[in-house]
Design a protein around this motif. Sequence first.
Motif, short mmCIF file in Angstrom:
data_model
loop_
_atom_site.label_atom_id
_atom_site.label_comp_id
_atom_site.label_asym_id
_atom_site.label_seq_id
_atom_site.Cartn_x
_atom_site.Cartn_y
_atom_site.Cartn_z
N ASN A 257 35.56 41.12 46.80
CA ASN A 257 35.76 40.88 45.38
C ASN A 257 36.19 42.16 44.67
N LEU A 258 36.25 42.04 43.39
CA LEU A 258 36.66 43.21 42.59
C LEU A 258 35.79 44.38 42.95
N PHE A 259 34.55 44.10 43.13
CA PHE A 259 33.63 45.20 43.29
C PHE A 259 33.62 45.74 44.70
N ARG A 260 34.68 45.40 45.40
CA ARG A 260 35.03 46.21 46.53
C ARG A 260 35.42 47.57 46.02
N ALA A 261 35.50 47.68 44.71
CA ALA A 261 35.68 49.00 44.11
C ALA A 261 34.75 49.98 44.79
N SER B 289 49.40 41.20 47.16
CA SER B 289 48.92 42.07 46.09
C SER B 289 50.07 42.56 45.21
N ARG C 57 50.42 39.82 42.69
CA ARG C 57 49.24 39.73 41.81
C ARG C 57 49.19 40.91 40.84
N SER D 80 38.32 54.10 35.39
CA SER D 80 37.80 53.92 34.05
C SER D 80 36.29 54.15 33.99
N PRO E 168 43.65 46.59 44.69
CA PRO E 168 44.61 45.58 44.21
C PRO E 168 44.08 44.72 43.08
N ALA E 169 42.78 44.43 43.08
CA ALA E 169 42.23 43.59 42.02
C ALA E 169 42.08 44.40 40.72
N GLU E 170 41.66 45.64 40.85
CA GLU E 170 41.52 46.49 39.66
C GLU E 170 42.87 46.66 38.97
N HIS F 225 44.22 44.48 35.90
CA HIS F 225 43.76 44.59 34.51
C HIS F 225 43.66 46.06 34.08
N GLN G 184 43.20 46.84 30.45
CA GLN G 184 41.82 46.75 29.95
C GLN G 184 41.04 48.02 30.30
N GLU G 185 41.32 48.54 31.49
CA GLU G 185 40.60 49.75 31.91
C GLU G 185 40.98 50.92 31.01
#
Lengths: 447, 499
Positions: free
Chosen positions: B2-6, B128, B131, B311, B345-347, B350, B353-354
């Motif tokens: 998910n995103l929080f693969r960050a 990606s 996306r 961010s 890729p997910a970060e 957006h 927004q960051e």
Amino acid sequence: MNRVIRSARPLVFLAFFVSLPLLAAAQSPAQASYAITHAKIFTLTGPPIEDGTVVIDNGKIVAVGPSVDVPAGAQVIDGRGLQIYPGFFDSVTQMGLREIGAVSATVDETETGDFNPDVVAATAVLPSSEHITVTRAAGITEVLAVPASGGMDSSGAAGIIGGQASAIHLAGWTIDDLLIKKSAAMVINWPAIETKSFDFTTFSVKEKPFSDAKQEYQKNVDELANWLERARHYAQALGHAAPANYDRDVRLESLAPVVRGQLPVLVFADQERDIRNAVEFCDKQKLKMILAGGSEAYKVKDLLRSKNVPVILRPVLSEVSEEDDPYDRLLTQPAELTAAGVKFAFASFDNSFARRLGQNAANAVAHGLSYDDALKAVTLYPAQIFGLSDQLGTLQTGKIANLIVTNGDPLELTTDVRYLFIRGQLTSMDNKQLRLYQKYNNRPKTN
Amino acid sequence: MNLFRAVTAAIFLALTFTVPTRGGNPPDAVLPPAPAAIVIQNATILTVSHGTIEHGSILLVNGKIAEVGQSVHAPKDALVIDGTGQFVMPGIVDCHSHIAVDGSVNEGSLSVSSIANIAEVLNPDDISIYRDLAGGVTTANILHGSANSIGGQTQVIKLRWGQPAAKLPFEGALPGIKFALGENPKRSNFSIPGQPKRYPATRMGVEETIRGAFTEALDYQRTWADYNKRVSAGEKNLIPPRRDLRLEPLVEVLEGKRYVHAHCYREDEILMLLRVAKEFGFKVRTLQHVLEGYKVADEIAASGAGASVFSDWWSYKVEAYDAIPYDAALMTRRGVIVSVNSDDPAEATHLNQEAAKSIKFGGLTHDEAVKLVTLNPAIQLGIDQRVGTIDVGKDADLVIYNHDPMSAYAVVQKTLIDGRVYFDRQRDIADRPAREKEKKALLEKEKKASEKKPDAAADDGKKPVAKPDAAKPDDKKPDQPAPDKPKPPQADAVTGGGL
């Protein structure tokens, strides 16, 4: 005379003037009384009150309305131009259980072994964790600390029964101050059918045939069923015999409220097949299921609706796992679930990104979710899902005064939380990051 | 994941393995139409260079911005995009990305892996790309991971989805090279069983690795200079020095022909690299991540290095424990050119927004926040003459939102590169039923084919799981190869004709 608090710069204000005496009070039994006047109040029980007052006393909300008298002795906060909301509720975090992800000595998320129903998050929640102060500054006033929800033990597995999640306030000197509900849910990591796994002993990917993976899955599910069966017998014995007449088993004892349907199971599953299997299993076992993750919940929305299974959704700003899914698959899901009558809440599934809770909700609004539902999905709905809506989730008389006073839409990126109340106490928004900022912002210029 | 693969990303993604993207079927490689002229009318235009124009128009001709203003002189046959109620921003430039890389993002075997070049493994089929395009990204700096003190060669690309790999590179953008300092190159957080510990294992060793490599590079440069001098002096029958593909990129760094993009976290290692760069006479173009950059902002500003930050990521490892979301704002105020990047890729979907978070954390103005993902990263990559603002003569790389992009409610409606609409939200949505139908047909076909083969009974006919670990959020596992699976043609919104 009421003391009137007025400040255009509450951060500075709180940090330097109010925080010391109030902070001390904040962590002791709630005594102080406050009135926030002339604010726009989002009670979440009806339309917002355009110009109203919230009165807080002894930790509780004692009055909310357009024409409420300010009691004598109450500290008055001028809420003109400000808005009041229930504090946010993040229903999956590792708050207090994980400080620095890469340093295992600071991580107490996941016990070894597959079945640990007796371990309780509250035991290991560190009240002085820096994550707590950073997170509450974003307007999050309460969270679930969830074991086995984000990490793995040293063998690389998350276990099946992960332990008990605890609902906590994000302010307090000790865990006793923090606790809302010690045991709010039993964590189950649904055993997925996985043909590939990462082997940490060889640092390589191991593959197995689908039939083997399915066999292993079945073995895990059978074992889980077996635990529940034994717990059922144990719970029966508990009802019939005096403690001296049976051998105590703390793990089965921990499962007794689960099999009695008193304690919900928080089941982590994302893929359609896994969700379906989990829902059918819990239905058969008569467990009160809450789904966590739910990346493909939309594919089984009718089943979730018919079995009354609420969903704690992982962040909508996550990567869409299926390559050929629409790029906004996760963003549109909240609106789709709402339309199908499935109750859901947003959650961060993390600590360091907990403050993105509002951002995720706003992004769902941008993709079709109603604003009202988005607000409720970070306040009321999680409270309802975990059986805490008699205490939290709306601004109503008698509820715990966990609320935020903002200068705008609390889901928006640029909005500031001006005042934060947890358990009725004006709570400092000072935190490690703000302190570092102030320190280095004040560094004398070297060039 | 998910995103929080960050979190995972910062520790592992950029460090060890990534999912080898299986090329499979290429997207329908049809170039989106390039009308001779496009006019975007009645929009709020965030020019970045000269303020915001309300109810303004932009004329795009031959892939370039021809006019910007309250009104423009559009030819009659120009394609009109109604921008009423919409916001136009320069396309987002992501200064730190790992998309479009075929296979592993790290050559982790050597501490100096400058021989590896990301340009040779660009994968135009990586979903990606599409996306991130849908998130308004038009240009990305593609880097290796952070396994090595001196990593591989980087490549700036435009997100020309649907085009072959050869069409991705940003024409004329100076190449770069990835450096990495701190926990990742010294391998603090993991070891590979069966492999001996690799030098360096400390920040001291990281410095010596870089210094050692540049010492060699200087010698190599001198050897060639001597040779060339003798050749030009007319000497005959000379044997040229042996080429060293590892040192050549470092000589380019010394000669200012290649940018250094250095992954770093802690204040001490930031200053260390700036000292080493001074010692050898090269410039650090960007400090990447630079989570403690705010502690040494003056020194960074004095060095001329840019800073490209996250961010609000923090605490996933020790060197990220002092990370603050005020990093971008504080460094900006102290004179550093700052960008906000994705590393994920997910970060990247957006980044607008960051960037907006720096308005809240540190008090940047709206315009300053927009610059963090447009002009500033363009400056850092040396492409600001081409992209990063809405000015006449620049590439027609634009993103159109339905709200102010500094809001969490803004959704990308269209993304243009070189004056072509590479992403169109309405068309993407309209095309979904047809794509769904096509997918279904292909799955049917595959099922029938496997039924004919008696050996293929292992599967129960259900779709394979895309990511084995997807059910567990935020796993600390290094990424794994995805199971091979049938892949219908890519969702491609740019082939539908029309605009």
